[in-house]
Write an enzyme that holds these catalytic residues in place. Structure first.
Site, PDB file in Angstrom:
ATOM      1  N   ASP A   1       0.852  -0.254   9.893  1.00 14.59           N
ATOM      2  CA  ASP A   1       2.136  -0.937   9.725  1.00 14.59           C
ATOM      3  C   ASP A   1       3.027  -0.430  10.859  1.00 14.59           C
ATOM      4  O   ASP A   1       2.649   0.476  11.617  1.00 14.59           O
ATOM      5  CB  ASP A   1       2.726  -0.634   8.347  1.00 14.59           C
ATOM      6  CG  ASP A   1       3.666  -1.731   7.860  1.00 14.59           C
ATOM      7  OD1 ASP A   1       4.111  -2.553   8.691  1.00 14.59           O
ATOM      8  OD2 ASP A   1       3.965  -1.777   6.646  1.00 14.59           O
TER       9      ASP A   1
ATOM     10  N   ARG B   1       7.939 -16.309   9.078  1.00 13.25           N
ATOM     11  CA  ARG B   1       8.581 -16.336  10.404  1.00 13.25           C
ATOM     12  C   ARG B   1       8.749 -17.753  10.949  1.00 13.25           C
ATOM     13  O   ARG B   1       9.599 -17.990  11.797  1.00 13.25           O
ATOM     14  CB  ARG B   1       7.765 -15.514  11.401  1.00 13.25           C
ATOM     15  CG  ARG B   1       7.324 -14.137  10.926  1.00 13.25           C
ATOM     16  CD  ARG B   1       8.463 -13.253  10.521  1.00 13.25           C
ATOM     17  NE  ARG B   1       7.997 -11.912  10.181  1.00 13.25           N
ATOM     18  CZ  ARG B   1       8.642 -11.052   9.425  1.00 13.25           C
ATOM     19  NH1 ARG B   1       9.823 -11.382   8.904  1.00 13.25           N
ATOM     20  NH2 ARG B   1       8.132  -9.855   9.172  1.00 13.25           N
TER      21      ARG B   1
ATOM     22  N   LYS C   1      -3.238  -6.421   3.453  1.00 21.13           N
ATOM     23  CA  LYS C   1      -2.230  -5.356   3.501  1.00 21.13           C
ATOM     24  C   LYS C   1      -1.601  -5.150   2.123  1.00 21.13           C
ATOM     25  O   LYS C   1      -1.659  -6.057   1.284  1.00 21.13           O
ATOM     26  CB  LYS C   1      -1.163  -5.680   4.556  1.00 21.13           C
ATOM     27  CG  LYS C   1      -0.333  -6.944   4.298  1.00 21.13           C
ATOM     28  CD  LYS C   1       0.589  -7.225   5.479  1.00 21.13           C
ATOM     29  CE  LYS C   1       1.541  -8.342   5.176  1.00 21.13           C
ATOM     30  NZ  LYS C   1       2.370  -8.718   6.335  1.00 21.13           N
ATOM     31  N   HIS C   2      -1.067  -3.947   1.839  1.00 22.62           N
ATOM     32  CA  HIS C   2      -0.893  -2.761   2.666  1.00 22.62           C
ATOM     33  C   HIS C   2      -1.709  -1.641   2.016  1.00 22.62           C
ATOM     34  O   HIS C   2      -1.377  -1.213   0.910  1.00 22.62           O
ATOM     35  CB  HIS C   2       0.561  -2.342   2.742  1.00 22.62           C
ATOM     36  CG  HIS C   2       1.509  -3.445   3.158  1.00 22.62           C
ATOM     37  ND1 HIS C   2       1.956  -4.416   2.279  1.00 22.62           N
ATOM     38  CD2 HIS C   2       2.101  -3.722   4.355  1.00 22.62           C
ATOM     39  CE1 HIS C   2       2.800  -5.236   2.919  1.00 22.62           C
ATOM     40  NE2 HIS C   2       2.902  -4.841   4.176  1.00 22.62           N
TER      41      HIS C   2
ATOM     42  N   ARG D   1       5.944 -11.362  -2.723  1.00 21.19           N
ATOM     43  CA  ARG D   1       4.850 -11.227  -1.768  1.00 21.19           C
ATOM     44  C   ARG D   1       3.498 -10.966  -2.425  1.00 21.19           C
ATOM     45  O   ARG D   1       2.458 -11.066  -1.768  1.00 21.19           O
ATOM     46  CB  ARG D   1       5.162 -10.092  -0.781  1.00 21.19           C
ATOM     47  CG  ARG D   1       6.420 -10.319   0.013  1.00 21.19           C
ATOM     48  CD  ARG D   1       6.786  -9.108   0.846  1.00 21.19           C
ATOM     49  NE  ARG D   1       5.875  -8.919   1.968  1.00 21.19           N
ATOM     50  CZ  ARG D   1       5.876  -7.842   2.738  1.00 21.19           C
ATOM     51  NH1 ARG D   1       6.714  -6.845   2.491  1.00 21.19           N
ATOM     52  NH2 ARG D   1       5.033  -7.756   3.761  1.00 21.19           N
TER      53      ARG D   1
ATOM     54  N   HIS E   1      10.450   0.565   5.336  1.00 19.86           N
ATOM     55  CA  HIS E   1      11.230   0.246   6.530  1.00 19.86           C
ATOM     56  C   HIS E   1      12.426   1.188   6.649  1.00 19.86           C
ATOM     57  O   HIS E   1      12.871   1.504   7.753  1.00 19.86           O
ATOM     58  CB  HIS E   1      11.771  -1.191   6.475  1.00 19.86           C
ATOM     59  CG  HIS E   1      10.728  -2.249   6.584  1.00 19.86           C
ATOM     60  ND1 HIS E   1       9.972  -2.654   5.522  1.00 19.86           N
ATOM     61  CD2 HIS E   1      10.322  -2.987   7.654  1.00 19.86           C
ATOM     62  CE1 HIS E   1       9.150  -3.616   5.920  1.00 19.86           C
ATOM     63  NE2 HIS E   1       9.342  -3.824   7.211  1.00 19.86           N
TER      64      HIS E   1
END
Length: 374
Positions: free
Chosen positions: A293, A115, A210-211, A180, A223
């Protein structure tokens, strides 16, 4: 330093003592406890841009917020982050609104899930896949310390990282293809996740594994859709959690919305008591904070109503319900979630002791980190 009166208030609430006589202007303790169980995303580069989140913090006592650099519903690069100077000011504004220290969280994994981008003036970062391929302790520690230093400078005390998913399916659209995962090898994942978590913790930043119980074998994205890993998931995907928890890890773990009929034939992990209470709490012995999440992701929101999803998640053992407001945007989500939890308690569906347990875990985490960072 945080004022002594606030520390005293925290301790009072930690002990679950009743509010003092004549405290009619103070919020009731149940409202505070429920608020602390919510982490909310919002739009705006400043509090002036986001009056709703200010109300959520002051009136509804939410315990956390989550920041993004991109607004998915509007496909806009304007969300919460434009520059280091702006972000630092925003996080200080947010912190100043809350009497109980705020969990300001962000997904700063490095690489593609990042981010705080260099294009906006932040230091560059590398992916977990890159670090796992190097398999060098110093490189991973240095990268994590750099991330921690940036987060600390931006007054962001919680990182929703490291990812401990195994790279079981390299074509996984949401894990493997984004770099990731540190590795398909559980020992390499555990080694580098431990180094990352330790480096974050060293600088006063809360890590979040995570996850759970493993998203690395999926072929679809939670998502966007229901994600079934029944045939692809492997027991070794629990190894990083097992090893780190046995070594004393007790900070935070984020759930996965994956469905695995071998673990629970009815519910995805976030909503599964068998997975969260049965495996994570009882079998693996985790005593820290369980963070969901994003509850607005389609793997949940397309298949469960909001009240049902909240009820199941809390019954399963989730401590913090995360509503990122970035898969779908609902400016009233905090009010809706708060009312639902109050209703569940009032009608006896959810016992107050269940709220108390989550509240104690959340406040213990804040006591370890946030009451020593100013």
């Amino acid at each position: 330093m945080i004022k002594k009166t606030l520390v005293a208030a925290l301790l009072l609430l930690l002990q679950l003592a009743p509010l003092p006589a004549g405290a009619a202007q103070q919020p009731d303790s149940l409202a505070v406890k429920i608020g602390q169980m919510l982490m909310i995303g919002f739009r705006g580069l400043s509090i002036t841009d986001a009056p709703g989140i200010a109300v959520d913090i002051r009136k509804r006592h939410i315990g956390g917020v989550v920041l993004f650099d991109y607004d998915v519903p509007t496909k806009s690069p304007v969300r919460n982050i434009s520059s280091p100077e702006q972000l630092s000011k925003l996080t200080l504004e947010l912190t100043g609104l809350s009497e109980i220290p705020l969990l300001i969280a962000i997904d700063q994994e490095g690489g593609k899930v990042n981010r705080l981008k260099s294009s906006k003036g932040f230091p560059p970062s590398v992916s977990a896949a890159h670090l796992g391929a190097l398999d060098n302790r110093d490189s991973t520690t240095r990268a994590a310390l750099g991330t921690a230093a940036t987060l600390k400078k931006m007054h962001i005390p919680m990182n929703l990282a490291p990812v401990v998913d195994l790279n079981v399916n390299p074509d996984n659209p949401v894990i493997g293809k984004l770099g990731r995962s540190f590795s398909a090898n559980p020992k390499i994942v555990t080694r580098h996740a431990t180094l990352t978590a330790n480096a974050l913790r060293q600088e006063g930043v809360i890590p979040t594994l995570k996850h759970f119980p493993g998203h690395g074998s999926s072929s679809t994205d939670t998502h966007k859709d229901f994600t079934d890993v029944t045939e692809s998931w492997k027991q070794e995907e629990l190894d990083p959690y097992r090893t780190m928890i046995a070594a004393g890890y007790n900070d935070a773990v984020m759930t996965a919305h994956v469905f695995n009929a071998k673990l629970d034939s009815l519910y995805p992990a976030t909503l599964s008591k068998k997975v969260l209470d049965g495996i994570l709490r009882n079998k693996l012995g985790f005593r820290g904070v369980i963070v969901s999440d994003d509850m607005q992701m389609k793997a949940i929101s397309d298949h469960y109503g909001l009240e049902e999803a909240i009820r199941l998640a809390l019954d399963a053992g989730v401590d913090i319900l995360l509503f990122g407001n970035n898969t779908a945007y609902d400016p009233d989500i905090t009010e809706k979630a708060t009312k639902i939890i109050h209703k569940l308690v009032k009608n006896g569906t959810l016992d107050k002791s269940r709220i108390d347990r989550s509240y104690r875990r959340i406040m213990a985490l804040k006591e370890r980190y946030l009451y020593h960072c100013k």
